[in-house]
Design a protein around this motif. Sequence first.
Motif, PDB file in Angstrom:
ATOM      1  N   ALA A  82      -6.554  -7.940 -20.485  1.00 33.16           N
ATOM      2  CA  ALA A  82      -7.814  -9.070 -20.264  1.00 33.16           C
ATOM      3  C   ALA A  82      -7.824  -9.288 -18.629  1.00 33.16           C
ATOM      4  N   ILE A  83      -6.614  -9.449 -18.145  1.00 32.28           N
ATOM      5  CA  ILE A  83      -6.682  -9.698 -16.772  1.00 32.28           C
ATOM      6  C   ILE A  83      -7.045  -8.600 -15.964  1.00 32.28           C
ATOM      7  N   PHE A  84      -6.500  -7.407 -15.848  1.00 35.06           N
ATOM      8  CA  PHE A  84      -7.042  -6.364 -14.967  1.00 35.06           C
ATOM      9  C   PHE A  84      -8.155  -5.637 -15.506  1.00 35.06           C
ATOM     10  N   GLY A  85      -8.422  -5.775 -16.744  1.00 32.94           N
ATOM     11  CA  GLY A  85      -9.882  -4.998 -17.470  1.00 32.94           C
ATOM     12  C   GLY A  85     -10.894  -5.977 -16.686  1.00 32.94           C
ATOM     13  N   GLY A  86     -10.589  -7.378 -16.753  1.00 29.94           N
ATOM     14  CA  GLY A  86     -11.695  -8.486 -16.364  1.00 29.94           C
ATOM     15  C   GLY A  86     -11.681  -8.300 -14.842  1.00 29.94           C
ATOM     16  N   LEU A  87     -10.849  -7.994 -14.097  1.00 28.27           N
ATOM     17  CA  LEU A  87     -11.131  -7.791 -12.706  1.00 28.27           C
ATOM     18  C   LEU A  87     -11.679  -6.659 -12.237  1.00 28.27           C
ATOM     19  N   HIS A  88     -11.483  -5.592 -12.893  1.00 26.08           N
ATOM     20  CA  HIS A  88     -12.053  -4.249 -13.243  1.00 26.08           C
ATOM     21  C   HIS A  88     -13.572  -4.426 -13.012  1.00 26.08           C
ATOM     22  N   GLU A  89     -13.975  -4.873 -14.164  1.00 27.50           N
ATOM     23  CA  GLU A  89     -15.480  -5.041 -14.558  1.00 27.50           C
ATOM     24  C   GLU A  89     -15.967  -6.059 -13.648  1.00 27.50           C
ATOM     25  N   ALA A  90     -15.193  -7.126 -13.133  1.00 25.35           N
ATOM     26  CA  ALA A  90     -15.926  -8.068 -12.098  1.00 25.35           C
ATOM     27  C   ALA A  90     -15.930  -7.464 -10.975  1.00 25.35           C
ATOM     28  N   GLU A 128     -17.866  -9.659 -25.474  1.00 24.61           N
ATOM     29  CA  GLU A 128     -16.709  -8.768 -25.610  1.00 24.61           C
ATOM     30  C   GLU A 128     -17.284  -7.496 -26.548  1.00 24.61           C
ATOM     31  N   SER A 129     -16.343  -6.368 -26.207  1.00 25.40           N
ATOM     32  CA  SER A 129     -16.983  -5.147 -26.873  1.00 25.40           C
ATOM     33  C   SER A 129     -15.511  -4.277 -27.182  1.00 25.40           C
ATOM     34  N   ALA A 130     -15.613  -3.491 -28.063  1.00 25.07           N
ATOM     35  CA  ALA A 130     -14.392  -2.607 -28.144  1.00 25.07           C
ATOM     36  C   ALA A 130     -14.181  -1.880 -26.910  1.00 25.07           C
ATOM     37  N   HIS A 131     -14.806  -1.365 -26.275  1.00 26.39           N
ATOM     38  CA  HIS A 131     -14.581  -0.822 -24.855  1.00 26.39           C
ATOM     39  C   HIS A 131     -15.106  -1.591 -23.718  1.00 26.39           C
ATOM     40  N   PRO A 132     -14.303  -2.218 -22.849  1.00 31.96           N
ATOM     41  CA  PRO A 132     -15.037  -3.056 -21.674  1.00 31.96           C
ATOM     42  C   PRO A 132     -15.972  -2.131 -20.836  1.00 31.96           C
ATOM     43  N   PHE A 133     -16.980  -2.593 -20.372  1.00 31.17           N
ATOM     44  CA  PHE A 133     -18.073  -2.022 -19.657  1.00 31.17           C
ATOM     45  C   PHE A 133     -18.785  -3.192 -18.880  1.00 31.17           C
ATOM     46  N   THR A 134     -19.828  -2.412 -17.919  1.00 35.93           N
ATOM     47  CA  THR A 134     -20.638  -3.318 -17.141  1.00 35.93           C
ATOM     48  C   THR A 134     -21.983  -2.777 -17.428  1.00 35.93           C
ATOM     49  N   LYS A 181       4.869  -9.709 -20.815  1.00 36.07           N
ATOM     50  CA  LYS A 181       3.215  -8.874 -20.828  1.00 36.07           C
ATOM     51  C   LYS A 181       3.077  -8.903 -22.372  1.00 36.07           C
ATOM     52  N   ASN A 182       3.749  -8.926 -23.276  1.00 34.79           N
ATOM     53  CA  ASN A 182       3.167  -9.035 -24.881  1.00 34.79           C
ATOM     54  C   ASN A 182       3.392 -10.159 -25.329  1.00 34.79           C
ATOM     55  N   TYR A 183       3.770 -11.350 -24.384  1.00 39.29           N
ATOM     56  CA  TYR A 183       3.699 -12.736 -25.091  1.00 39.29           C
ATOM     57  C   TYR A 183       2.317 -13.009 -25.882  1.00 39.29           C
ATOM     58  N   ARG A 184       2.368 -13.710 -26.575  1.00 35.91           N
ATOM     59  CA  ARG A 184       1.140 -14.260 -27.394  1.00 35.91           C
ATOM     60  C   ARG A 184       0.458 -15.317 -26.782  1.00 35.91           C
ATOM     61  N   VAL A 185      -0.860 -14.812 -26.258  1.00 34.85           N
ATOM     62  CA  VAL A 185      -1.568 -15.868 -25.700  1.00 34.85           C
ATOM     63  C   VAL A 185      -2.982 -16.106 -26.371  1.00 34.85           C
ATOM     64  N   PRO A 186      -3.292 -17.160 -27.123  1.00 36.01           N
ATOM     65  CA  PRO A 186      -4.256 -17.263 -27.962  1.00 36.01           C
ATOM     66  C   PRO A 186      -5.612 -16.653 -27.188  1.00 36.01           C
ATOM     67  N   ILE A 187      -6.528 -16.055 -27.851  1.00 28.39           N
ATOM     68  CA  ILE A 187      -7.463 -15.396 -27.274  1.00 28.39           C
ATOM     69  C   ILE A 187      -8.590 -16.532 -26.786  1.00 28.39           C
ATOM     70  N   TYR A 201      -6.766  -8.677 -26.536  1.00 29.01           N
ATOM     71  CA  TYR A 201      -5.684  -8.631 -27.422  1.00 29.01           C
ATOM     72  C   TYR A 201      -5.033  -9.916 -27.235  1.00 29.01           C
ATOM     73  N   GLU A 202      -4.209 -10.327 -28.469  1.00 31.33           N
ATOM     74  CA  GLU A 202      -3.550 -11.678 -28.348  1.00 31.33           C
ATOM     75  C   GLU A 202      -2.271 -11.433 -27.746  1.00 31.33           C
ATOM     76  N   GLU A 203      -1.790 -10.387 -27.889  1.00 31.90           N
ATOM     77  CA  GLU A 203      -0.392  -9.978 -27.291  1.00 31.90           C
ATOM     78  C   GLU A 203      -0.423  -8.958 -26.172  1.00 31.90           C
ATOM     79  N   ASP A 204      -1.567  -8.844 -25.485  1.00 35.77           N
ATOM     80  CA  ASP A 204      -1.571  -7.991 -24.142  1.00 35.77           C
ATOM     81  C   ASP A 204      -2.577  -8.746 -23.281  1.00 35.77           C
ATOM     82  N   ILE A 205      -2.042  -9.931 -22.716  1.00 37.50           N
ATOM     83  CA  ILE A 205      -3.011 -10.392 -21.717  1.00 37.50           C
ATOM     84  C   ILE A 205      -3.360  -9.821 -20.675  1.00 37.50           C
ATOM     85  N   PHE A 206      -2.521  -8.783 -20.154  1.00 38.05           N
ATOM     86  CA  PHE A 206      -2.534  -7.941 -19.020  1.00 38.05           C
ATOM     87  C   PHE A 206      -3.936  -7.251 -19.043  1.00 38.05           C
TER      88      PHE A 206
END
Lengths: 473, 473
Positions: free
Chosen positions: B262-270, B235-241, B200-206, B255-260
């Motif tokens: 982006a994934i689940f926040g992204g799905l939420h806002e989607a 992009e914003s400090a706090h995700p919103f739609t 979960k904390n592997y580094r994945v470039p932004i 977050y470079e070391e927390d891709i989850f």
Amino acid sequence: MDSYRKLQEKIKTILQFQSSMGIIQWDMRTKIPPRAYPQRADQLAMMSQILHQMITNPEIGILLADVEKDNQSLDQNQKRETELIRLSFNLSSALPEKLISAEAKQISISTSRWNKAKSTSDWTIFQPELEKLLTLSKERADYLMEPTGTTLPYDALLSIQEPEMTSTIVTKVFTDLRKSLVPLVKKYTAKCREIRVDFKNYRVPIEDQRKLVTDLVNYVGFDTISETAGGRIDESAHPFTSSYFDDTRMTVHYYEEDIFQAIFGGLHEAGHSIQGQSRNPQWKWMILGGKSSAGINESQARFIENIVGRSPEFWDYYYERLRGFTNGAFEGVSLDEFVRAANVIKPTKIRVTADEMTYALHIIIRYEIELYLFSGKLEVADIPHVWNEKFGKYLGVEIENDAEGALQDTHWAWGYWGYFPSYTLGNIYSGMILETLEKDIPDWKGKLSVGSVDSTVDWLKTNIHFKANLYNP
Amino acid sequence: MDSYRKLQEKIKTILQFQSSMGIIQWDMRTKIPPRAYPQRADQLAMMSQILHQMITNPEIGILLADVEKDNQSLDQNQKRETELIRLSFNLSSALPEKLISAEAKQISISTSRWNKAKSTSDWTIFQPELEKLLTLSKERADYLMEPTGTTLPYDALLSIQEPEMTSTIVTKVFTDLRKSLVPLVKKYTAKCREIRVDFKNYRVPIEDQRKLVTDLVNYVGFDTISETAGGRIDESAHPFTSSYFDDTRMTVHYYEEDIFQAIFGGLHEAGHSIQGQSRNPQWKWMILGGKSSAGINESQARFIENIVGRSPEFWDYYYERLRGFTNGAFEGVSLDEFVRAANVIKPTKIRVTADEMTYALHIIIRYEIELYLFSGKLEVADIPHVWNEKFGKYLGVEIENDAEGALQDTHWAWGYWGYFPSYTLGNIYSGMILETLEKDIPDWKGKLSVGSVDSTVDWLKTNIHFKANLYNP
């Protein structure tokens, strides 16, 4: 004084509203999702209507009359402000509300169509919407002749961009200019043929160009990165600046194989941006804090782009930094070669990348077309034909498709008729400003060489920007 | 019918204005240069005032009374619309204009201060501005008790987010929930301890994460890339739609070391975004086209994030695609390991990344604090103390700094009191919706496995999104 204070309160609200609309317009040119155009058109039409109601509010007329009747207690600035409010009130009151919202809506539609037409290089996609807009703009011009005291519809629009300017004057200046420029361009084009320019089209990844432009515009004084930055840089099909004091935004269009567009386009918009941020902050919510004329605005952009940005002294200092951002692309290019390439005279198709000498011819062609359109001598459908013909005649350039021809600029899609002359007037102003700068700071170029752009930019801030709309040009 | 038509015209203008303000608010949360905050505060205060004047226009009151007197000719939708206009008119009319603009201004200021406080993890930077905002919000709540028919100030605010909901009901539901959850969390936390989560904390470039999120949200049905896209991702400090039909915008915080995140926040806002775009387009400029409740909105976001997005079947298909975007980062991670990690139960500090089981406890803590604040049992200065204490008690988590504690969410800075319960109510709703989905499409999970999210999302569109604000929850 009480009426003046009340009047000022109303103007404050109007300017707050207008500058909010500015954000929404900026958004439409940079961020809007394509499907949102029709919805945005409705929103902007409604806002234009509200703004128009606010400006033409009869209470403003009454307050104005009060203030004008008894204006001895006003200082010079307040007197100027009152005159500017009067002009704005008269202009807006001359326009029917229905026209305002029809125009706003049509501008949104034609902007969206222009985008599409440009990307497919197809004038006929744009044409019907531009025709509708032109009809509305002509109507506007007819209404504005009286309050602007002009005798031709086109002059009404022109004088809004450039107070007291008429097409008689512009035509005279431009005709003289054209006659001198056409042979000069021929002569210098031949002379410049030997100058090395191959590296202008070296491939520089857009990511690197972005970093370069950010550094460059911050270097000349447009802060987009500090914790108190009042600016930002975005991207759009057509570069522009949207500025209201502490909220100033410029755009760039990047081409992987044309870094000069990013450099000089970036400097141009940085010039606008610095000016936009450097107006007297006490006038933030006064018409006095606005622009003196479109030409004065352009003079500041072109001062930074050309007089500063194409000078050898500027690059004396900055060239090494540019190299740092371009990852070896300019390894084999000497400073001298770079500066010469930045100043090469060569007729081309695109206005925003034209050199200083051919630039005015680009403007003159647009101006002549606008005059034809407003005098009824030309139809929208025939613009590309006339455009291409004039490019052949004045510049010896053959236009192969409309994207590189009559579709290259967004101004007409925005209903900005009478705006193009400002660029060349701005160039002329910037030459006059240079004369004064040379008296005040004889060594300004020497300072550029050692990395001090500040002395020049600060001089512009104090003598031009800060004064905002205090005087007509 | 004539009065109804006139009323509808007025509402259309109001909604056009309000949705334009939405763009300006979105801009303030995503793009604004830091120096522009005070100026923006003035602009938004002025716009809020104008909006308030528009809604409370006495003409609307007269038209409403007309329509209500003789409403037999209205169909069901028009009747509902009339009721919604009445509620909106009564709510706005209860609030003095001065309060409206003071709140708008204070929200801009406190949002800016919250940003600063969060980045330096210093509650005291935020505290004085939040205190001012809370005072204004309490005033608002007092005014709204009558038109909402509530007996407690907090309930007035709550019922605006969730029609007919009271703190008595919420407290009962949340108390039951807390009592069952605390031991369950302990039990499953222990069970989950063996699950592999290191990756979960592997580094994945932004840059890679951006591409992944773009693909992911488009895959589930939020179009941000086609030529007719009505959406975008920022992009914003706090995700919103921020959504208004064809103009819908979600944000992600990478977050470079927390891709989850982006994934689940992204799905939420989607989830929010798809809902925002899928309302009945005929109701675009009607209150009927708005949201039914904040809880229903959250149910749709959390449906996509959790019920769809954390299911093994979803990843059956999508996991290979995720790998394609992450450049080997998940090479040694099996599908099963990935899905387990996405469903691990583990008490943590941050709400937006909490698992499904601990999530409600995050909400309950916020809800309890809000109740204390509005009943006068707690001062703003003491929020972090109570926050940290409750996190220890309910979740066994020690909060080390306020950025990860009481400063993590932006809601209070926006004056969104009474909003947090919606998340958990939304979770409960989404469970109820799932029950019906399983009856209608028994094999919905099988379809996910073969890459068809459409069948589920289309079902949500038809049964929930399209109906917009036609019914109360």
